[in-house]
Design a protein around this motif. Structure first.
Motif, PDB file in Angstrom:
ATOM      1  N   ILE A   1       0.828  -1.208   0.000  1.00 27.63           N
ATOM      2  CA  ILE A   1       0.000   0.000   0.000  1.00 27.63           C
ATOM      3  C   ILE A   1       0.860   1.254   0.000  1.00 27.63           C
ATOM      4  N   PHE A   2       1.925   1.242   0.778  1.00 28.56           N
ATOM      5  CA  PHE A   2       2.802   2.411   0.846  1.00 28.56           C
ATOM      6  C   PHE A   2       3.402   2.721  -0.527  1.00 28.56           C
ATOM      7  N   ILE A   3       3.941   1.697  -1.188  1.00 29.86           N
ATOM      8  CA  ILE A   3       4.591   1.930  -2.479  1.00 29.86           C
ATOM      9  C   ILE A   3       3.551   2.210  -3.568  1.00 29.86           C
ATOM     10  N   SER A   4       2.435   1.483  -3.542  1.00 31.14           N
ATOM     11  CA  SER A   4       1.437   1.638  -4.598  1.00 31.14           C
ATOM     12  C   SER A   4       0.735   2.988  -4.541  1.00 31.14           C
ATOM     13  N   LEU A   5       0.430   3.479  -3.335  1.00 27.18           N
ATOM     14  CA  LEU A   5      -0.345   4.713  -3.206  1.00 27.18           C
ATOM     15  C   LEU A   5       0.515   5.967  -3.117  1.00 27.18           C
ATOM     16  N   LEU A   6       1.750   5.830  -2.673  1.00 33.57           N
ATOM     17  CA  LEU A   6       2.559   7.016  -2.407  1.00 33.57           C
ATOM     18  C   LEU A   6       3.728   7.202  -3.370  1.00 33.57           C
ATOM     19  N   VAL A   7       4.148   6.166  -4.078  1.00 35.52           N
ATOM     20  CA  VAL A   7       5.293   6.260  -4.983  1.00 35.52           C
ATOM     21  C   VAL A   7       4.777   6.188  -6.420  1.00 35.52           C
ATOM     22  N   PHE A   8       4.643   7.335  -7.074  1.00 35.88           N
ATOM     23  CA  PHE A   8       4.158   7.424  -8.454  1.00 35.88           C
ATOM     24  C   PHE A   8       2.955   6.509  -8.666  1.00 35.88           C
ATOM     25  N   PRO A   9       1.857   6.782  -7.981  1.00 34.25           N
ATOM     26  CA  PRO A   9       0.697   5.881  -8.084  1.00 34.25           C
ATOM     27  C   PRO A   9       0.070   5.902  -9.475  1.00 34.25           C
ATOM     28  N   THR A  10      -0.426   4.754  -9.885  1.00 32.16           N
ATOM     29  CA  THR A  10      -1.182   4.627 -11.126  1.00 32.16           C
ATOM     30  C   THR A  10      -2.633   4.417 -10.753  1.00 32.16           C
ATOM     31  N   TRP A  11      -3.451   5.451 -10.955  1.00 27.94           N
ATOM     32  CA  TRP A  11      -4.839   5.406 -10.510  1.00 27.94           C
ATOM     33  C   TRP A  11      -5.737   4.850 -11.603  1.00 27.94           C
ATOM     34  N   ALA A  12      -6.570   3.893 -11.229  1.00 32.37           N
ATOM     35  CA  ALA A  12      -7.557   3.371 -12.174  1.00 32.37           C
ATOM     36  C   ALA A  12      -8.593   4.435 -12.528  1.00 32.37           C
ATOM     37  N   SER A  13      -8.882   5.329 -11.603  1.00 27.55           N
ATOM     38  CA  SER A  13      -9.854   6.395 -11.869  1.00 27.55           C
ATOM     39  C   SER A  13      -9.350   7.337 -12.962  1.00 27.55           C
ATOM     40  N   ASP A  14      -8.065   7.691 -12.918  1.00 23.38           N
ATOM     41  CA  ASP A  14      -7.503   8.532 -13.978  1.00 23.38           C
ATOM     42  C   ASP A  14      -7.575   7.828 -15.330  1.00 23.38           C
ATOM     43  N   GLU A  15      -7.258   6.534 -15.328  1.00 22.00           N
ATOM     44  CA  GLU A  15      -7.286   5.770 -16.580  1.00 22.00           C
ATOM     45  C   GLU A  15      -8.692   5.732 -17.174  1.00 22.00           C
ATOM     46  N   LEU A  16      -9.692   5.465 -16.329  1.00 30.24           N
ATOM     47  CA  LEU A  16     -11.071   5.407 -16.817  1.00 30.24           C
ATOM     48  C   LEU A  16     -11.528   6.778 -17.302  1.00 30.24           C
ATOM     49  N   HIS A  17     -11.186   7.828 -16.569  1.00 31.17           N
ATOM     50  CA  HIS A  17     -11.587   9.186 -16.938  1.00 31.17           C
ATOM     51  C   HIS A  17     -10.995   9.583 -18.292  1.00 31.17           C
ATOM     52  N   HIS A  18      -9.691   9.363 -18.466  1.00 31.82           N
ATOM     53  CA  HIS A  18      -9.041   9.770 -19.706  1.00 31.82           C
ATOM     54  C   HIS A  18      -9.454   8.888 -20.876  1.00 31.82           C
ATOM     55  N   SER A  19      -9.566   7.583 -20.667  1.00 30.21           N
ATOM     56  CA  SER A  19      -9.937   6.696 -21.766  1.00 30.21           C
ATOM     57  C   SER A  19     -11.351   6.989 -22.254  1.00 30.21           C
ATOM     58  N   THR A  20     -12.270   7.298 -21.332  1.00 25.38           N
ATOM     59  CA  THR A  20     -13.639   7.629 -21.744  1.00 25.38           C
ATOM     60  C   THR A  20     -13.669   8.923 -22.544  1.00 25.38           C
ATOM     61  N   ALA A  21     -12.900   9.922 -22.109  1.00 28.05           N
ATOM     62  CA  ALA A  21     -12.857  11.185 -22.850  1.00 28.05           C
ATOM     63  C   ALA A  21     -12.228  11.007 -24.229  1.00 28.05           C
ATOM     64  N   HIS A  22     -11.199  10.158 -24.332  1.00 27.34           N
ATOM     65  CA  HIS A  22     -10.535   9.953 -25.618  1.00 27.34           C
ATOM     66  C   HIS A  22     -11.429   9.200 -26.598  1.00 27.34           C
ATOM     67  N   LYS A  23     -12.374   8.425 -26.101  1.00 26.69           N
ATOM     68  CA  LYS A  23     -13.278   7.706 -27.002  1.00 26.69           C
ATOM     69  C   LYS A  23     -14.119   8.686 -27.824  1.00 26.69           C
ATOM     70  N   PHE A  24     -14.482   9.817 -27.230  1.00 31.45           N
ATOM     71  CA  PHE A  24     -15.228  10.831 -27.981  1.00 31.45           C
ATOM     72  C   PHE A  24     -14.406  11.325 -29.174  1.00 31.45           C
ATOM     73  N   GLN A  25     -13.121  11.578 -28.937  1.00 35.38           N
ATOM     74  CA  GLN A  25     -12.249  12.048 -30.004  1.00 35.38           C
ATOM     75  C   GLN A  25     -12.067  10.986 -31.076  1.00 35.38           C
ATOM     76  N   ASP A  26     -11.899   9.732 -30.672  1.00 37.75           N
ATOM     77  CA  ASP A  26     -11.722   8.646 -31.640  1.00 37.75           C
ATOM     78  C   ASP A  26     -12.946   8.514 -32.549  1.00 37.75           C
ATOM     79  N   LEU A  27     -14.133   8.570 -31.958  1.00 38.38           N
ATOM     80  CA  LEU A  27     -15.340   8.437 -32.765  1.00 38.38           C
ATOM     81  C   LEU A  27     -15.553   9.649 -33.666  1.00 38.38           C
ATOM     82  N   ALA A  28     -15.186  10.825 -33.186  1.00 37.41           N
ATOM     83  CA  ALA A  28     -15.303  12.021 -34.026  1.00 37.41           C
ATOM     84  C   ALA A  28     -14.404  11.914 -35.249  1.00 37.41           C
TER      85      ALA A  28
END
Length: 431
Positions: free
Chosen positions: A205-232
Motif C-alpha cells: 500500500i505504501f509503495i502503490s499509493l505514495l510512490v508514483f501511483p497509477t490510478w484506475a480512476s484517472d485511466e477510466l476518466h481519460h480513456s472515456t474522454a478519448h473515445k469521444f475524439q476517436d469516434l469524431a
C-alpha cells in the motif's frame, strides 16, 4: 506612375494558388497519421508505466525480503516471513485501486476465515472430543461454510468486488479447521501469519499509493474522454470516404487505423468495468473524491459502444458492392457533410468537457444544433421520390445511409444528456 520590376532567381519556385474551381483531393492519410501518432505516444507512455510498475514491485519484494535477510527481524518472525513475500506477489497490482482491493479482500478473508475456522475447531473439540464426533462436526462445518462462501461468489454484486476475499475465506477456514492443532497453537499461528501478512500489505500500500501511483480512476476518466475524439475522427474519415467519386479506390483508401479506433471503443466494456470497480476502492485523490459517479462513466461507455457500431455500419456501406451512383450520392452530400461536422464537433466538445471537468453548454448549443440537423435529415428521407422506389437498390442504399446518420444524431443527444448528468453529480465547474 512607373512600374517596378523585381527579378526572381531561376532556382526559386513560386507557389501559385490553385484554380478557383479546383478542389483538393481529400487527404485521408491525415486522419491515419494523427491516430497513428497518438497511438505511438500512448504506447510509449504505457511502456514507461509498465517499467515503473515493475520497479515498484521489485522494490517491495526487496523490502519484505529483509525479514529473512536481517537476523534481528528473522528472529522476530521466523519462517512466517514467507507470508509477507507471498502477500506482495499476490496483491501488488498495476493500479492502486486494484492493489487496495486485493489487499483489503485478502485481509478481510483471512481474518474471517481464521476466526470462523478457530470457532468451528473449538466447537468440534468441545462437543465431539477427539474421536469420530470431532471429524463429523469438522466435516459438516466445512460443507456448510465452504458451500455458502462458494455460492456467494456466484452472486454478481459480491463477485464483482469481493470474489477474492471469499476465495481467501474458504482457503483460510479449511486450513484452520482441518489443521487438528490445539486451540492455543492455532491462535499463535494465526497471530504470526496475520502479522507478516500485514507487513506485506503495508509495504504494498505504501509503495502503490505514495510512490508514483497509477490510478484506475484517472485511466477510466481519460480513456472515456478519448473515445469521444476517436469516434469524431472516425465519423469524419468515413463520411469523407463515402463521398469520394472514385469508386475503385474507396476500399483501398479507407484508413484501417480509423476502423481500429472504432473497434477499440467497441471492445472496451470489460476494461471499463474493471477500472470502475478499482476506482471505487481508491481513496480521495486529485480531482476525484469519495462517491464519485463512476457508474455514470459505464453508462456513457455503453452509449459510445452503441455509437461505434453505427459508425462501423458506415464502413459496411463503403464496402458494399452495390454503391449508389455518384449523382445520387452528391444529392445528399451537402446536408450529410454538415451533419458529420456537427456530430464530430459535438463529440469533441463533450469529450473536452469530460476531460477538463467543466460544464458543457449542451442545452443552449449542442442539443439545438443536433435537433436541427435531425429535422433536416428527416426532410430528406420523407419524400420517396428523392431516392426512387423501394425496389431500387441504390435508393435503399442511400436511404440506409441517411437513416444511420439520423440514429447517430439521436445517440449523440443521449450522450450529451449523460455528460450533463455526470457534471451535475461530480460538480463540474462552469466555463
Amino acid at each position: 506612375m512607373g512600374s517596378i520590376v523585381i527579378s526572381v532567381p531561376a532556382d526559386v519556385e513560386l507557389a501559385l494558388p490553385k484554380h478557383i474551381g479546383e478542389k483538393e483531393e481529400p487527404k485521408l492519410s491525415m486522419f491515419a497519421t494523427i491516430v497513428s501518432n497518438l497511438r505511438q505516444l500512448q504506447k510509449r507512455q504505457q511502456d514507461m508505466r509498465k517499467l515503473l510498475h515493475s520497479v515498484k514491485v521489485a522494490t517491495a519484494l526487496v523490502l519484505v525480503s529483509l525479514l529473512y535477510l536481517l537476523d534481528p527481524l528473522y528472529e522476530q518472525v521466523g519462517d512466517n516471513a514467507m507470508w509477507a513475500i507471498m502477500t506482495v506477489v499476490v496483491i501488488f497490482e498495476f493500479y492502486a485501486g486494484a492493489t487496495l482491493s486485493k489487499g483489503l479482500n485478502r485481509g478481510l478473508g483471512t481474518i474471517l476465515g481464521g476466526v470462523m475456522g478457530f470457532s468451528a475447531a473449538t466447537f468440534a473439540q468441545e462437543v465431539g472430543g477427539m474421536g469420530k464426533g470431532n471429524a463429523i462436526i469438522v466435516g459438516f462445518s466445512v460443507f456448510i461454510f465452504g458451500g455458502a462462501a462458494t455460492y456467494s461468489r456466484l452472486v454478481p454484486r459480491i463477485k464483482k468486488r469481493y470474489d477474492y476475499g471469499a476465495m481467501i475465506f474458504i482457503l483460510t477456514f479449511n486450513l484452520v479447521v482441518v489443521s487438528g492443532l490445539r486451540a492455543e497453537n492455532v491462535l499463535e499461528l494465526a497471530r504470526e501469519r496475520l502479522s507478516t501478512i500485514g507487513m506485506g500489505f503495508a509495504v504494498c500500500i505504501f509503495i502503490s499509493l505514495l510512490v508514483f501511483p497509477t490510478w484506475a480512476s484517472d485511466e477510466l476518466h481519460h480513456s472515456t474522454a478519448h473515445k469521444f475524439q476517436d469516434l469524431a475522427d472516425s465519423i469524419e474519415g468515413f463520411l469523407e470516404s463515402y463521398f469520394r467519386l472514385d469508386k475503385e479506390n474507396l476500399k483501398d483508401d479507407q484508413p484501417s487505423s480509423i476502423s481500429r479506433s472504432c473497434k477499440s471503443v467497441l471492445h472496451s466494456k470489460s476494461k471499463d468495468e474493471s477500472l470502475a470497480n478499482f476506482a471505487k476502492w481508491e481513496p480521495w485523490h486529485g480531482k476525484f473524491g469519495f462517491y464519485y459517479p463512476w457508474n455514470k462513466y459505464l453508462q456513457v461507455g455503453e452509449l459510445l459502444r452503441e455509437l461505434a457500431t453505427m459508425v462501423l455500419s458506415l464502413k459496411g456501406s463503403l464496402q458494399s458492392p452495390r454503391q449508389p451512383s455518384s449523382s445520387l450520392r452528391q444529392s445528399v452530400k451537402e446536408p450529410s457533410e454538415a451533419v458529420g461536422l456537427s456530430l464530430a464537433w459535438s463529440l469533441r466538445e463533450l469529450g473536452e468537457s469530460l476531460m477538463k471537468m467543466r460544464r458543457c453548454p449542451q442545452e443552449n448549443v449542442i442539443l439545438p444544433k443536433l435537433k436541427s440537423m435531425r429535422l433536416e435529415l428527416s426532410s430528406m428521407v420523407s419524400p420517396v421520390s428523392n431516392f426512387g422506389p423501394l425496389e431500387n437498390v441504390e435508393g435503399l442504399a442511400i436511404a440506409t445511409f441517411v437513416f444511420l446518420l439520423t440514429e447517430m444524431l439521436e445517440k449523440v443527444e443521449e450522450l450529451a444528456k449523460e455528460v450533463e448528468e455526470i457534471g451535475e453529480l461530480a460538480g463540474f465547474h462552469s466555463k
